[in-house]
Design a protein around this motif. Structure first.
Motif, PDB file in Angstrom:
ATOM      1  N   PHE A  78     -32.768   1.996   3.157  1.00 49.16           N
ATOM      2  CA  PHE A  78     -32.806   3.143   2.247  1.00 49.16           C
ATOM      3  C   PHE A  78     -31.441   3.386   1.594  1.00 49.16           C
ATOM      4  N   THR A 118     -40.845   8.090   1.060  1.00 45.96           N
ATOM      5  CA  THR A 118     -41.448   8.142   2.396  1.00 45.96           C
ATOM      6  C   THR A 118     -42.580   9.164   2.350  1.00 45.96           C
ATOM      7  N   GLN A 170     -32.485   2.733   8.015  1.00 51.55           N
ATOM      8  CA  GLN A 170     -31.408   3.484   7.368  1.00 51.55           C
ATOM      9  C   GLN A 170     -30.640   2.606   6.386  1.00 51.55           C
ATOM     10  N   ALA A 203     -31.420   3.516  -2.480  1.00 55.54           N
ATOM     11  CA  ALA A 203     -31.031   4.816  -3.048  1.00 55.54           C
ATOM     12  C   ALA A 203     -29.588   5.098  -2.636  1.00 55.54           C
ATOM     13  N   ARG A 205     -35.121   9.229  -1.335  1.00 54.68           N
ATOM     14  CA  ARG A 205     -35.588   8.699  -0.048  1.00 54.68           C
ATOM     15  C   ARG A 205     -36.794   9.483   0.459  1.00 54.68           C
ATOM     16  N   HIS A 231     -32.044  12.746   5.564  1.00 50.01           N
ATOM     17  CA  HIS A 231     -31.420  11.965   4.500  1.00 50.01           C
ATOM     18  C   HIS A 231     -30.068  12.524   4.053  1.00 50.01           C
ATOM     19  N   GLN A 283     -27.355  12.152   8.825  1.00 58.04           N
ATOM     20  CA  GLN A 283     -28.343  11.132   8.494  1.00 58.04           C
ATOM     21  C   GLN A 283     -28.835  10.403   9.732  1.00 58.04           C
TER      22      GLN A 283
END
Length: 138
Positions: free
Chosen positions: A67, A96, A64, A71, A92, A122, A15
């Protein structure tokens, strides 16, 4: 009017936001066009693209964290075929974008001073992501 198509590959380490500006700029410059429009398309459903500030690393870590809050991996999701980060990664990406359009002026990407192009990974494990590039111009 001319056009060119290509692809770049991005190796992620899990990530995070991975800046791809220089790779994309290098490919674009090699096409020898001065004026045009570049489309960058992420060929995945659990990674996305962003144009974001490329100076302060806190911007990336704050994105980060944001998000992760909206989520979370501990959500009540029906889809978890590839683990707890599977469905959050899709959410995510949906929030976006997977495509960017960037003008080309005087042979250079018309990005602002503090703008960079990022692949937003992600998923927790490393991936090899492919970005399709299409340049239309002269």
């Amino acid at each position: 009017m001319r056009q060119a198509a290509g692809e770049i590959e991005v190796q992620t380490s899990g990530q995070g936001l991975f800046e791809v500006t220089s790779d994309i700029a290098r490919w674009t410059a090699a096409q020898g066009m001065g004026l045009g429009l570049l489309t960058v398309f992420c060929r995945h459903t659990s990674a996305s693209l962003l144009i974001q500030e490329n100076a302060a690393p806190e911007v990336r870590s704050d994105l980060q964290a944001f998000f992760a809050r909206i989520a979370p991996e501990r959500g009540d999701y029906a889809h978890s075929d590839e683990g707890p980060d599977d469905m959050p990664a899709h959410i995510r990406t949906a929030l976006t974008q997977v495509q960017l359009s960037i003008p080309l002026a005087a042979g250079r990407l018309a990005l602002g001073t503090w703008q960079g192009i990022y692949l937003f990974e992600h998923r927790r494990r490393p991936h090899r992501r492919r970005l399709a590039l299409h340049l239309l111009g002269e």
